[in-house]
Each structure stands twice: as C-alpha cells, then as structure tokens.
Design a protein around this motif. Structure first.
Motif, PDB file in Angstrom:
ATOM      1  N   MET A 185     110.904  22.605  38.979  1.00  0.00           N
ATOM      2  CA  MET A 185     110.666  22.765  40.429  1.00  0.00           C
ATOM      3  C   MET A 185     109.238  23.258  40.627  1.00  0.00           C
ATOM      4  N   SER A 186     108.437  22.458  41.297  1.00  0.00           N
ATOM      5  CA  SER A 186     107.042  22.861  41.473  1.00  0.00           C
ATOM      6  C   SER A 186     106.892  23.761  42.685  1.00  0.00           C
ATOM      7  N   GLN A 187     105.826  24.537  42.633  1.00  0.00           N
ATOM      8  CA  GLN A 187     105.570  25.464  43.725  1.00  0.00           C
ATOM      9  C   GLN A 187     105.071  24.726  44.966  1.00  0.00           C
ATOM     10  N   GLN A 188     105.218  25.359  46.110  1.00  0.00           N
ATOM     11  CA  GLN A 188     104.709  24.767  47.347  1.00  0.00           C
ATOM     12  C   GLN A 188     103.215  25.004  47.471  1.00  0.00           C
ATOM     13  N   MET A 189     102.560  24.097  48.172  1.00  0.00           N
ATOM     14  CA  MET A 189     101.130  24.281  48.423  1.00  0.00           C
ATOM     15  C   MET A 189     100.916  25.191  49.612  1.00  0.00           C
ATOM     16  N   ASP A 190      99.868  26.018  49.552  1.00  0.00           N
ATOM     17  CA  ASP A 190      99.442  26.734  50.752  1.00  0.00           C
ATOM     18  C   ASP A 190      97.972  26.398  51.004  1.00  0.00           C
ATOM     19  N   ASN A 191      97.388  27.083  51.977  1.00  0.00           N
ATOM     20  CA  ASN A 191      96.017  26.732  52.349  1.00  0.00           C
ATOM     21  C   ASN A 191      95.005  26.913  51.214  1.00  0.00           C
ATOM     22  N   SER A 192      95.287  27.835  50.289  1.00  0.00           N
ATOM     23  CA  SER A 192      94.329  28.006  49.187  1.00  0.00           C
ATOM     24  C   SER A 192      94.319  26.751  48.298  1.00  0.00           C
ATOM     25  N   HIS A 193      95.494  26.148  48.093  1.00  0.00           N
ATOM     26  CA  HIS A 193      95.539  24.893  47.334  1.00  0.00           C
ATOM     27  C   HIS A 193      94.808  23.784  48.089  1.00  0.00           C
ATOM     28  N   ARG A 194      95.062  23.739  49.400  1.00  0.00           N
ATOM     29  CA  ARG A 194      94.461  22.662  50.214  1.00  0.00           C
ATOM     30  C   ARG A 194      92.935  22.774  50.198  1.00  0.00           C
ATOM     31  N   LYS A 195      92.448  24.027  50.322  1.00  0.00           N
ATOM     32  CA  LYS A 195      90.992  24.206  50.331  1.00  0.00           C
ATOM     33  C   LYS A 195      90.396  23.836  48.976  1.00  0.00           C
ATOM     34  N   PHE A 196      91.109  24.177  47.914  1.00  0.00           N
ATOM     35  CA  PHE A 196      90.638  23.826  46.575  1.00  0.00           C
ATOM     36  C   PHE A 196      90.555  22.301  46.432  1.00  0.00           C
ATOM     37  N   LEU A 197      91.600  21.619  46.894  1.00  0.00           N
ATOM     38  CA  LEU A 197      91.613  20.157  46.835  1.00  0.00           C
ATOM     39  C   LEU A 197      90.459  19.572  47.662  1.00  0.00           C
ATOM     40  N   GLN A 198      90.219  20.152  48.835  1.00  0.00           N
ATOM     41  CA  GLN A 198      89.099  19.681  49.660  1.00  0.00           C
ATOM     42  C   GLN A 198      87.762  19.850  48.933  1.00  0.00           C
ATOM     43  N   SER A 199      87.614  20.981  48.244  1.00  0.00           N
ATOM     44  CA  SER A 199      86.372  21.188  47.485  1.00  0.00           C
ATOM     45  C   SER A 199      86.249  20.168  46.368  1.00  0.00           C
ATOM     46  N   MET A 200      87.374  19.811  45.773  1.00  0.00           N
ATOM     47  CA  MET A 200      87.344  18.786  44.723  1.00  0.00           C
ATOM     48  C   MET A 200      86.953  17.429  45.310  1.00  0.00           C
ATOM     49  N   MET A 201      87.403  17.156  46.533  1.00  0.00           N
ATOM     50  CA  MET A 201      87.003  15.899  47.180  1.00  0.00           C
ATOM     51  C   MET A 201      85.490  15.890  47.396  1.00  0.00           C
ATOM     52  N   THR A 202      84.963  17.025  47.858  1.00  0.00           N
ATOM     53  CA  THR A 202      83.536  17.099  48.139  1.00  0.00           C
ATOM     54  C   THR A 202      82.705  17.027  46.864  1.00  0.00           C
ATOM     55  N   ASN A 203      83.149  17.735  45.814  1.00  0.00           N
ATOM     56  CA  ASN A 203      82.348  17.822  44.599  1.00  0.00           C
ATOM     57  C   ASN A 203      82.592  16.676  43.617  1.00  0.00           C
ATOM     58  N   GLY A 204      83.796  16.134  43.609  1.00  0.00           N
ATOM     59  CA  GLY A 204      84.130  15.094  42.632  1.00  0.00           C
ATOM     60  C   GLY A 204      84.457  15.676  41.277  1.00  0.00           C
ATOM     61  N   ILE A 205      83.553  16.509  40.757  1.00  0.00           N
ATOM     62  CA  ILE A 205      83.776  17.146  39.457  1.00  0.00           C
ATOM     63  C   ILE A 205      83.191  18.557  39.467  1.00  0.00           C
ATOM     64  N   VAL A 206      83.872  19.477  38.807  1.00  0.00           N
ATOM     65  CA  VAL A 206      83.334  20.844  38.649  1.00  0.00           C
ATOM     66  C   VAL A 206      83.569  21.292  37.203  1.00  0.00           C
ATOM     67  N   ASP A 207      82.692  22.156  36.699  1.00  0.00           N
ATOM     68  CA  ASP A 207      82.940  22.677  35.360  1.00  0.00           C
ATOM     69  C   ASP A 207      83.910  23.856  35.461  1.00  0.00           C
ATOM     70  N   GLU A 208      84.275  24.365  34.286  1.00  0.00           N
ATOM     71  CA  GLU A 208      85.315  25.382  34.223  1.00  0.00           C
ATOM     72  C   GLU A 208      84.973  26.642  35.038  1.00  0.00           C
ATOM     73  N   GLN A 209      83.745  27.113  34.899  1.00  0.00           N
ATOM     74  CA  GLN A 209      83.346  28.330  35.626  1.00  0.00           C
ATOM     75  C   GLN A 209      83.427  28.121  37.124  1.00  0.00           C
ATOM     76  N   ARG A 210      82.912  26.960  37.532  1.00  0.00           N
ATOM     77  CA  ARG A 210      82.909  26.639  38.955  1.00  0.00           C
ATOM     78  C   ARG A 210      84.343  26.537  39.467  1.00  0.00           C
ATOM     79  N   ALA A 211      85.225  25.946  38.683  1.00  0.00           N
ATOM     80  CA  ALA A 211      86.628  25.811  39.082  1.00  0.00           C
ATOM     81  C   ALA A 211      87.256  27.191  39.241  1.00  0.00           C
ATOM     82  N   ALA A 212      86.960  28.083  38.290  1.00  0.00           N
ATOM     83  CA  ALA A 212      87.511  29.433  38.353  1.00  0.00           C
ATOM     84  C   ALA A 212      86.990  30.162  39.583  1.00  0.00           C
ATOM     85  N   MET A 213      85.712  29.960  39.872  1.00  0.00           N
ATOM     86  CA  MET A 213      85.104  30.601  41.038  1.00  0.00           C
ATOM     87  C   MET A 213      85.718  30.070  42.335  1.00  0.00           C
TER      88      MET A 213
END
Ligand SMILES: [Zn+2]
Ligand SMILES: [Zn+2]
Lengths: 91, 231, 246
Positions: free
Chosen positions: C1-29
């Motif tokens: 059973m997967s967890q539900q998404m909240d706005n923090s997930h949505r914002k992260f996904l939006q940043s991924m759309m904008t950036n396309g790719i991020v390195d590990e540090q950037r992802a953690a940040m």
C-alpha cells in the motif's frame, strides 16, 4: 476599458511609463555612462549598458506574478523506434 | 449525463482509467508550448470512440492533474472550449533558485502585461515599442534573449493567449492595441503585479486606487470563474 | 500500500519537471525545501521512499523519476523520464522530426565510437546522409547548442557525448537499438560510453572513469582486474561532490 483609462487620468493616479522604464532600468542594473564618456548611439537610445543578466533579474523577480504550470519535456518516446536490424543468429 | 452513465455501463473501469491517463498525457505534451488546448483536438486525437463519456473523462483528468501534479485544468474559453493548465502551488519564498532559472520570456511578459494593467487595460502598440526601446529592446533588431521581439509579442504571446492584439477601428494606417488575453486573466495575478509596481516605484499599492480596486475585485471574480468554469 | 501524495510531493514533482534532472545533493535539498514549505516530516534517509510515493502515482501515466549514475563524476542523479512510446508521446513538440533524426544519428555515432564521443565535424558530415531535410551547417550547430542547453548532450572542446539525463532516459532505447555494440563496465556492470579500456588485446575490458578512480584508489600499482596486466591509463581523481554554496 477605455472609460477606465480616462477615469484613471482624471483620478490623478495615472501611470507614467517613462518613470516605469527608468525604475526598471535601475533595477536591471544599468551602468549609466558618465557624461561625455561615450558618443550616444542611434540618437540617444542607449544611455548606458545593461548587464548580461538584466532580463534574468526581471524574470526571477516577477515570477511570483505567474501561476504558470511547469512543463514536461522528454526525449524517449518522442520519435518512432525502428526495430533493430535483424540478428544473424537463429534460435 | 444520463448518456454518460449509459456510456460508462458499457466500459470497464480499466478502460476509462486508461483513457483518462491518455488524455492527461495529451495535456502535458500539448502544454509544452503553452498554447491553449482545444476540446475538438482532444476528441480527435485521444478521446475518439469514448466521446459519449467525455465529461467523465475530463473530470477525472482534472482530478489527477490536481492530486498528482498540483495543477489546475481551466477552461478559459467556454464558447470555443479551450483549456489551459495553471499551477495551484505557489512558488515558496527562497525556493525559486531550486526550480531552475526563470523563463526569460516571463520577464518581458511582466513588463508588457504590467504596463497594460497600469494603463487601464488597453495600450497602443507604439507605446509598448517605445517602452521596450527605453529598456534596450529594439523591435527592429534581433534581441539577444528574445530574438525577434515583435514576433514574440504579436504572435507567440497572442497564440498563447497572454495577449490580445486588436485593430483600433477607424485608423488609417491601421493601428493596433494590446490588452490582456484569456490566459493572462487566470494565470497572472494583478495583485502581485501591483505589489511589484509599488515596490519598483517605492510607493504603496493603494496609491494607484483604480488599479488597486480592479486587482482586488478581479481576485474574487477569477476564483469564481475557475471554480465554476462559467464566466 | 503506497502512501498518499501531499503538496510536498507535488512541489517536488514540479521541480523535477522544471529541472529534468538533479544530482543527489540537489534532490536532498529539494526534498528538504518541499517538506519545510508544506510543514511535512522530512527524514533525510527517506528520500527514496518519498520518490517511490510519487512514482506509484506516475506509473499509470507513463512517467517515472528514475535513478541513475553520471559517467562523468560517478554521482547518483534523478531524472524525470517518459517510459512509453505512444501516438501521444510522439506529439512532443520540442524538436522537429528532422531534428530528432539528427539526434538519433548523433546517438549512433557516440555509441559506435571508441571514445563515447562524436566530434561536431562527424555530426555535420552525417547530415549528408539524411533523407528528410538537408541541414545547413549553421542549423546543425544551432540544434546541437539546443540539445546541450536542454541537457540531452554534453559538449567539451567540440566533442559531444551523451548527457546523464540522456543515458538515464534513453537507456531502454539504446539497449534495443545497439545491443551488439554496447560496452559494459567491468566494475559496475552498467553501460559504458566514456571509459578506459584495457590495452591487452585478449582482454579489452572497459571501466568507467569514476569506477577506475574508486577501484584503483589505494592500489600502489594499477593492474587490470581481469587479466592483471599493467593498467596504462591515467587514474582520475575521485570526484568530490561540491560543498553546497549555501
Ligand atoms: Zn562502472
Ligand atoms: Zn585486462
């Protein structure tokens, strides 16, 4: 719309686009030329130099006005994958 | 809606789910260029044989766009049935750097939309070109950041519905003026524009009383428009 | 059973759309910032769970946040990718058809090359064989610049190679198309484009530059892990992740 515009003029709150341009140029980091430092180009259109990132500054600063949806870009799946050339070995 | 219900009866949940995913993908792909998406095109390219349950599909698509992406599907033109996507999540203070460099064109858009709004809704073409020239953007020359600026403003921004470019009647030679387009009405905040204008002029937003009134009344009507899709 | 998404997930996904790719540090940040903004719990070692939650919702939509390694610095990256080729995915408007043809030619040149690179001259020459549309030199150069700007290719001194984003997203395509020509890294067993090759003609194993750096780190004399011959190449430094500027 038109009535509103004339209303605003009489309102005393008219918006002066010359002042707007001046303030925006300062915000963009215009390096104003010292008097007599350089010949003005194109009849006075250039009154100094804008830094490379002038428009980047405006874009960054004004981003809060836009509720623009981010866009999804990808490469995989954007063209037809032709099947690889047939292999020589036979099962 | 009874037609929708009848249509749903003949389809499995899986089929409806699949079609919804395809429509959503279509929205994301077509939004790459920020040109409003026409219902006719959605029908033709994706919905196809499912047109009798279209309302249900569009409802589900909007829900997924909201719940997964934080995006809102807005019908900006209820007569011609065109849609755009807007962002429901605000850009948090200080996070702008992590979402990558801002789109340079939006800076130009801010200047043009800001001027139109501050001038009461309509601005003659020449006034915009003059303002831009003062900002070292000459429409007669290729600009470093924007390329062909005149084309960008009179064609791209117009196609995207950020701007409307209209002939002024009884002008010879023909003159044009600009006003806000349907996309700008829902995607761009007049309240924020006024705040930035005030900041730039070291003034208070309230000192432009007409614009202040307009921005704050537009706030209530636009939220109505987007929630009921009726304008 | 997967967890539900909240706005923090949505914002992260939006940043991924904008950036396309991020390195590990950037992802953690980004993860930290998204959680801070929406007042949700942020556990530093739970980034992968956080991303799994997003992926569970993306999966039916033919999208994925995919993990991969950079050949250049050996760092882990995250890229938002499209996973299915459909009539709709082919409607993407970022590149015209003839531009995509040139991009595929470039991939081919890079994959079949010894060095994992293709020079701008090679790419320009390959346009001669294009049947779709003859590209002018300036058009080709402009297109290559765009491909670099959009993070599909990287360029160093006129040599083009596949970007980390491209490798992560296009790997299934490259595996299908060039199965026979692909080189595998002897250490990490992933595809290798840019790598060092053992000079013993009966061995010829390949090792990624970052894998070379790690493998030979504490060895006094570098020897091939397969044939034990002397490893004649320069041993690169281990890439230290840049300390975050703020
Ligand atoms: Zn390796
Ligand atoms: Zn060897």
């Amino acid at each position: 719309g038109k009535e509103k515009a004339s209303q605003m003029l009489s309102d005393g709150t008219a918006f002066d686009h010359i002042v707007f341009a001046e303030n925006l140029l300062s915000f963009m980091g215009l390096n104003r030329l010292e008097e007599g430092e350089e010949e003005q180009q194109n009849g006075g259109a250039v009154d100094g130099y804008l830094p490379q990132d002038a428009w980047q500054r405006v874009a960054q600063w004004s981003q809060c006005c836009f509720k623009t949806a981010p866009t999804f870009h990808y490469m995989m799946g954007s063209f037809h994958t032709e099947p690889p050339p047939p292999k020589q070995k036979v099962e | 809606t009874s037609q929708v219900l009848k249509g749903l009866e003949n389809l499995t949940e899986e089929q409806v789910y699949q079609k919804t995913a395809e429509v959503l993908q279509y929205f994301l792909v077509r939004d790459q260029k920020k040109i409003p998406i026409r219902r006719a095109d959605i029908m033709k390219h994706v919905v196809k044989d499912y047109r009798n349950i279209y309302p249900e599909i569009i409802k589900r698509t909007a829900r997924t766009l909201d719940q997964v992406f934080g995006l809102k599907l807005v019908e900006i033109d209820t007569k011609n049935h065109t849609y755009i996507l807007i962002n429901k999540l605000e850009e948090p203070e200080g996070m702008t750097s992590s979402s990558g460099p801002a789109n340079l064109k939006s800076g130009l858009l801010f200047v043009v939309l800001g001027l139109i709004f501050m001038k009461g809704g309509f601005v003659r073409e020449n006034l915009i070109w003059n303002l831009l020239k003062k900002l070292h953007v000459d429409i007669g020359q290729k600009h470093n950041d924007f390329g062909d600026v005149k084309k960008l403003i009179t064609e791209e921004f117009v196609r995207q519905r950020y701007l409307e470019y209209v002939k002024i009647p009884h002008t010879e030679p023909v003159e044009h003026e600009f006003c806000w387009g349907q996309r700008a009405d829902v995607e761009v905040s007049k309240v924020k524009i006024l705040e930035l204008m005030a900041q730039l002029h070291k003034d208070r937003p309230e000192s432009w009383s007409q614009q202040y009134k307009e921005a704050h009344s537009a706030l209530s009507t636009s939220s109505q428009a987007t929630s009921s899709s009726q304008r | 059973m997967s967890q539900q998404m909240d706005n923090s997930h949505r914002k992260f996904l939006q940043s991924m759309m904008t950036n396309g790719i991020v390195d590990e540090q950037r992802a953690a940040m980004l993860y930290q910032q998204c959680c801070d903004t929406y007042k949700t719990k942020c556990l530093p070692d739970k980034l992968n769970d956080f991303i799994d939650t997003i992926n569970s919702k993306l999966q039916p939509l033919f999208m994925q946040i995919r993990k991969g390694w950079s050949e250049e610095d050996g760092q882990q990256h995250y890229a938002l990718v499209n996973v299915a080729e459909t009539d709709i995915s082919r409607m993407s408007s970022d590149y015209a058809d003839y531009e995509l043809v040139l991009f595929r030619k470039t991939i081919e040149l890079i994959v079949v090359s010894e060095t994992g690179q293709a020079s701008s001259t090679d790419i320009l020459n390959s346009t001669d064989t294009m049947t779709t549309k003859k590209l002018k030199k300036s058009e080709t150069e402009h297109l290559l610049n765009r491909l670099v700007r959009d993070k599909w290719l990287t360029e160093k001194r006129g040599e083009y190679s596949l970007s980390t984003r491209c490798v992560i997203e296009m790997e299934p395509y490259i595996r299908t198309m060039y199965q026979e020509q692909l080189k595998m890294c002897h250490i990490c067993h992933n595809i290798a484009f840019q790598c060092q090759i053992c000079e013993n003609p009966t061995c010829c194993i390949k090792i990624h530059n970052p894998c070379v750096a790690r493998y030979f780190k504490n060895k006094s004399e570098p020897r091939c892990p397969a044939c034990d011959d002397f490893w004649p190449h320069e041993i690169p430094e281990i890439h230290q992740p840049l300390s975050q500027s703020k």
